[in-house]
Structures are given as structure tokens and as C-alpha cells.
Write a protein that holds these residues in place. Structure first.
Motif, short mmCIF file in Angstrom:
data_model
loop_
_atom_site.label_atom_id
_atom_site.label_comp_id
_atom_site.label_asym_id
_atom_site.label_seq_id
_atom_site.Cartn_x
_atom_site.Cartn_y
_atom_site.Cartn_z
N LEU A 49 -35.40 -6.91 83.04
CA LEU A 49 -35.11 -6.11 82.59
C LEU A 49 -34.20 -6.39 83.66
CD1 LEU A 49 -36.52 -2.61 81.08
CD2 LEU A 49 -35.33 -5.02 79.75
N TRP A 50 -34.40 -6.21 85.27
CA TRP A 50 -32.72 -7.03 85.87
C TRP A 50 -32.97 -7.96 86.85
CZ3 TRP A 50 -33.79 -1.08 88.87
CH2 TRP A 50 -33.60 -0.02 87.34
N ASN A 51 -33.92 -9.10 86.64
CA ASN A 51 -33.97 -10.07 87.33
C ASN A 51 -33.45 -10.51 87.12
OD1 ASN A 51 -34.27 -11.36 89.52
ND2 ASN A 51 -36.91 -11.64 89.05
N ARG A 52 -31.95 -10.72 86.94
CA ARG A 52 -31.24 -11.75 86.38
C ARG A 52 -29.75 -11.90 86.74
NH1 ARG A 52 -31.16 -9.73 79.68
NH2 ARG A 52 -33.42 -10.09 80.81
N GLY A 53 -28.89 -13.08 86.48
CA GLY A 53 -27.00 -13.06 87.11
C GLY A 53 -27.45 -13.47 88.47
N THR A 54 -26.55 -13.39 88.77
CA THR A 54 -26.49 -14.32 90.22
C THR A 54 -27.05 -13.72 91.97
OG1 THR A 54 -24.52 -12.52 91.59
CG2 THR A 54 -23.89 -14.54 90.17
N PRO A 55 -27.37 -14.81 92.78
CA PRO A 55 -28.38 -14.42 94.11
C PRO A 55 -27.91 -12.86 94.02
CG PRO A 55 -27.61 -16.00 94.14
CD PRO A 55 -26.31 -15.63 92.80
N GLN A 56 -26.74 -12.69 93.83
CA GLN A 56 -26.31 -10.95 94.58
C GLN A 56 -26.56 -9.67 94.14
OE1 GLN A 56 -22.49 -10.36 95.93
NE2 GLN A 56 -22.41 -9.32 96.87
N GLN A 57 -26.08 -10.05 92.59
CA GLN A 57 -26.71 -9.60 91.42
C GLN A 57 -27.93 -9.13 91.43
OE1 GLN A 57 -24.39 -11.39 88.33
NE2 GLN A 57 -23.10 -9.55 87.80
N ARG A 58 -29.06 -10.56 91.78
CA ARG A 58 -30.12 -10.25 91.80
C ARG A 58 -31.01 -8.75 92.60
NH1 ARG A 58 -33.28 -14.28 89.12
NH2 ARG A 58 -32.58 -15.47 88.43
N ARG A 59 -30.34 -9.65 94.20
CA ARG A 59 -30.84 -8.56 95.50
C ARG A 59 -30.14 -7.06 95.01
NH1 ARG A 59 -29.81 -10.72 101.37
NH2 ARG A 59 -31.29 -12.56 100.68
N ILE A 60 -28.96 -6.48 94.40
CA ILE A 60 -28.92 -5.33 94.56
C ILE A 60 -29.85 -4.64 93.20
CG2 ILE A 60 -26.90 -3.67 93.65
CD1 ILE A 60 -25.10 -5.42 94.58
N SER A 61 -30.32 -5.08 91.97
CA SER A 61 -30.74 -5.01 91.53
C SER A 61 -32.40 -4.21 91.46
CB SER A 61 -31.23 -6.00 90.05
OG SER A 61 -30.01 -6.01 89.35
N GLY A 62 -32.55 -5.81 92.65
CA GLY A 62 -34.00 -6.08 93.29
C GLY A 62 -34.00 -4.70 94.37
N ALA A 63 -33.01 -4.29 95.00
CA ALA A 63 -32.76 -2.88 95.95
C ALA A 63 -33.20 -1.60 94.68
CB ALA A 63 -31.45 -3.24 96.81
N VAL A 64 -32.43 -1.76 93.85
CA VAL A 64 -32.28 -0.76 93.15
C VAL A 64 -33.92 0.03 92.57
CG1 VAL A 64 -31.38 0.37 90.61
CG2 VAL A 64 -30.41 -1.02 92.36
N LEU A 65 -34.36 -0.76 92.27
CA LEU A 65 -35.76 -1.28 91.89
C LEU A 65 -36.57 -0.09 93.16
CD1 LEU A 65 -37.47 -1.26 89.33
CD2 LEU A 65 -38.06 -3.63 90.61
N GLN A 89 -37.97 -18.96 93.89
CA GLN A 89 -36.63 -19.03 93.48
C GLN A 89 -36.31 -17.84 92.45
OE1 GLN A 89 -35.81 -22.82 90.48
NE2 GLN A 89 -34.02 -22.15 90.96
N ARG A 90 -37.08 -17.57 92.45
CA ARG A 90 -37.37 -16.06 90.98
C ARG A 90 -37.40 -15.35 92.02
NH1 ARG A 90 -41.80 -14.89 86.31
NH2 ARG A 90 -40.78 -12.59 85.48
N TYR A 91 -38.36 -14.88 93.13
CA TYR A 91 -38.09 -13.47 93.59
C TYR A 91 -36.86 -13.38 95.02
CZ TYR A 91 -41.36 -12.35 90.77
OH TYR A 91 -41.88 -12.22 89.19
N ALA A 92 -36.70 -14.64 96.22
CA ALA A 92 -36.05 -15.01 97.38
C ALA A 92 -35.56 -13.81 97.57
CB ALA A 92 -36.09 -15.97 97.07
N GLY A 103 -36.44 -9.94 95.04
CA GLY A 103 -37.35 -8.84 96.07
C GLY A 103 -37.45 -8.76 97.93
N PHE A 104 -36.44 -9.67 97.95
CA PHE A 104 -35.63 -9.46 99.34
C PHE A 104 -36.09 -7.60 99.69
CE2 PHE A 104 -32.18 -8.66 102.85
CZ PHE A 104 -32.23 -9.72 104.04
N VAL A 105 -35.47 -6.90 99.50
CA VAL A 105 -35.58 -5.62 100.05
C VAL A 105 -37.26 -4.79 99.93
CG1 VAL A 105 -35.30 -3.25 99.61
CG2 VAL A 105 -32.82 -4.91 99.53
N SER A 106 -37.45 -5.11 99.32
CA SER A 106 -39.15 -5.31 98.94
C SER A 106 -40.15 -5.74 100.36
CB SER A 106 -39.91 -5.67 97.55
OG SER A 106 -38.88 -4.92 96.46
N ALA A 107 -39.49 -7.25 100.12
CA ALA A 107 -40.11 -7.41 101.58
C ALA A 107 -40.41 -6.82 103.13
CB ALA A 107 -40.05 -8.98 100.95
N LYS A 108 -38.64 -6.59 102.78
CA LYS A 108 -37.83 -6.11 104.19
C LYS A 108 -38.49 -4.31 104.18
CE LYS A 108 -35.87 -10.21 105.23
NZ LYS A 108 -36.62 -10.96 106.61
#
Length: 338
Positions: free
Chosen positions: A50-66, A198-201, A204-209
Motif C-alpha cells: 500500500l505504501w511503497n509508492r511515489g517519489t523516492p522522498q515519499q517512499r523513504r517517509i512511508s518506510g520510516a512510518v512503517l 530499486q524497489r526497497y532502497a 527500506g532505508f530506515v528499517s535497514a539502518k
């Protein structure tokens, strides 16, 4: 008075973790019991779609929220569950926390997975050994020889000694089931979305860190335990392990691994065994070259799997015993303090 209560709580938690270790060693993770990590995985998978979409910045924010939602939610839900059960009956909370703690550990599961590869390999059944290895690694296994089957198994045992045993053990000892489960949530997020593709860079950035941070200390403490166990096995266990220079060699090798933490236990095990880990793997036919760890003094063979499992068991046991000794010393200091 508060110090006495705190010391008593620490000792009670240590005893509870010891019981949870016993449960894991005896029954492991029966498939007929619901597993918290499976539930975490389903939640992560659903919201990733549901959330892994949009611009790279949007994806990073969504990943952080998740990440915050999953890790924080797991901690709060497990804590509330134990509080509610304790209100009904203390025995219910005790049983629930023991079970939850045991699900965060993979001592029996990791040993069983290694033996599932070693047993057919000992009989010369390479097809069955490759199939068993394929259950615990992501690389292609259909054409691996004995050395590479052994390498994949030893690497898995070494790496998972940290994120499957000593890291959750540390968090369990520090904060009981809620904190141990929160760690497993971090680890599950990293294993599902923490890839540099490409899909998770970005997503998944915050999760990986966060996984890197959570495993930083356990990985390095585990290396020290592995080295000391290797020393003891060499002296008392009639096993030839190359413990001399292993710490120095590990410090040289580990930074070459793409993970800031996984390379440490892998490099130590490679150094102790006198073998070389890493190198060429294939994923869906695509070659991937990993930095090599250790020196190839010996050709990888079946016996190295058995020794790696022994090192794993010795490391988590020493890890736990050192914590018990440390807490006993702290408790004694509080008792003699004026």
C-alpha cells in the motif's frame, strides 16, 4: 528499597530468560503454534504494497512510518497483553511471556537447519543437501559442490548466531519479551524491505539502518564470545582451531562485508576454522561477488558445519553466562553499598 526491588526484578527476568532458552532448546518453534514473526511479516507485507509508492522522498517517509508503527506497535501490544494477563492471573502472564521470549530465539531451529544439510551431505546425497540449504539461504543451490554447500551452511550459522540468538537474548535480558519482540520486528523489517535494490532502497532505508544499530553491539560481543569458545575448544575439546590471530584477522576482514554487522561473526568463524567464506554466489542465475573472509588454510568440508554449530552453542551460552556474572556482581555492589 528501590535498589532491592530493581535487583530482584533483574534476577527474575534472568531466570525467565533461562527458562525460555530451555523451552526453545526442547521444542523450538512448532508449526502448529502461531508465531509472532509470521504475524509481523503479514502486516509488513500488506502495508508495503500500500505504501511503497511515489517519489523516492515519499517512499523513504512511508518506510520510516512503517518502521515506527511496526516496532512501536509490537512493543506496546506485547506489553499491554502481559499487563492484562497479569491482571487476570500472574501465572497467565508468566506462561505468555515465557512463550513469547522463546519465539524470539532460534537456537534449536538454527542447529536443526544446519543438521538438515549435514546429514544428507554425510551420506553423499548432494541433491538433498542442496535442497536443505536452499531452505535457509537465498542463493542458487542446484549446482553446488560439497565445499560450497558447506560454505553456505557455515555462513548461515555464523550470521544467525547474532540475529537469531545473541541479539534477541540481549534485548530479552534488558527488557523482557516486549523489547525482544521489538528487536525481532526490526530484524523482520530488514529481512523483508531492507534491500539495496530499486524497489526497497528508499522504502527500506530506515528499517535497514535501525537493524544496523540494533545489531552493532551484539555482533561484536558475539565475536568475542566465539573467539573465547574457540580458545576453550582448542585447549579442552581436542579441536584444532586457529584462535591465535583470529581477533586481528576478524578486524581486518569484517569491514569488507557489505553488512556492517554480519561480517563480524562470519569473519571470526572463518578465522577459527581456517577456511575462506564469501566469494561467488548466484541469485536466480545472476552472479554476485562477496568479499572473501578468512584464509583458505583448509578446504571446506562437512566437519566444518559440525564445528560451526558447536561454536554457535558455546557462544550463546558464554554470552548468557557472562551476563549472569555481570548482574551478580552489580547486585553484590548494591548490597554492600551504604
Amino acid at each position: 528499597m528501590n535498589e532491592v526491588i530493581s535487583n530482584s526484578a533483574t534476577l527474575s527476568l534472568t531466570a525467565m530468560v533461562a527458562l525460555a532458552i530451555g523451552i526453545d532448546l526442547i521444542i523450538g518453534d512448532p508449526r502448529w503454534l502461531p508465531h509472532p514473526v509470521v504475524l509481523m511479516g503479514r502486516f509488513i507485507s500488506a502495508f508495503e504494497r500500500l505504501w511503497n509508492r511515489g517519489t523516492p522522498q515519499q517512499r523513504r517517509i512511508s518506510g520510516a512510518v512503517l518502521t515506527v508503527t511496526v516496532v512501536g506497535g509490537v512493543y506496546v501490544i506485547s506489553w499491554l497483553l502481559l499487563v492484562l494477563l497479569a491482571a487476570l492471573h500472574p501465572g497467565l502472564a508468566l506462561i505468555a511471556e515465557l512463550w513469547l521470549l522463546s519465539t524470539t530465539l532460534a537456537i534449536k531451529g538454527l542447529g536443526d537447519a544446519a543438521r538438515a544439510v549435514a546429514e544428507p551431505l554425510a551420506k553423499g546425497d548432494f541433491a538433498a543437501a542442496r535442497q536443505a540449504l536452499g531452505m535457509i539461504v537465498g542463493r542458487d543451490t542446484h549446482d553446488l559442490d560439497e565445499a560450497n554447500i558447506t560454505r553456505g551452511t557455515v555462513e548461515t550459522v555464523a550470521e544467525n548466531t547474532v540475529d537469531g540468538i545473541t541479539a534477541p537474548l540481549l534485548f530479552a535480558l534488558l527488557g523482557g519479551a516486549p523489547l525482544a519482540l521489538a528487536y525481532k520486528a526490526i530484524n523482520t523489517l530488514d529481512s523483508m524491505v531492507g534491500y539495496r535494490n530499486q524497489r526497497y532502497a528508499d522504502f527500506g532505508f530506515v528499517s535497514a539502518k535501525l537493524d544496523d544499530v540494533a545489531n552493532w553491539l551484539p555482533a561484536r560481543l558475539t565475536v568475542l564470545c566465539l573467539w573465547f569458545v574457540g580458545l576453550l575448544m582448542s585447549i579442552f575439546g581436542n579441536v584444532k582451531l586457529r584462535w591465535r590471530g583470529a581477533l586481528r584477522g576478524t578486524c581486518q576482514d569484517a569491514p569488507r562485508h557489505p553488512s556492517p554487522n554480519a561480517g563480524w561473526p562470519e569473519a571470526m568463524v572463518a578465522r577459527l576454522l581456517g577456511v575462506q567464506l564469501g566469494g561467488l554466489n548466484r541469485y536466480q542465475g545472476v552472479a554476485s561477488h562477496r568479499a572473501t573472509l578468512g584464509e583458505p588454510y583448509e578446504r571446506l568440508r562437512l566437519e566444518h558445519i559440525t564445528t560451526a554449530v558447536r561454536l554457535m552453542h558455546g557462544a550463546w551460552l558464554l554470552f548468557f553466562l557472562l551476563y549472569v556474572v555481570l548482574m551478580s556482581m552489580v547486585t553484590s555492589l548494591f548490597q554492600v553499598a551504604p
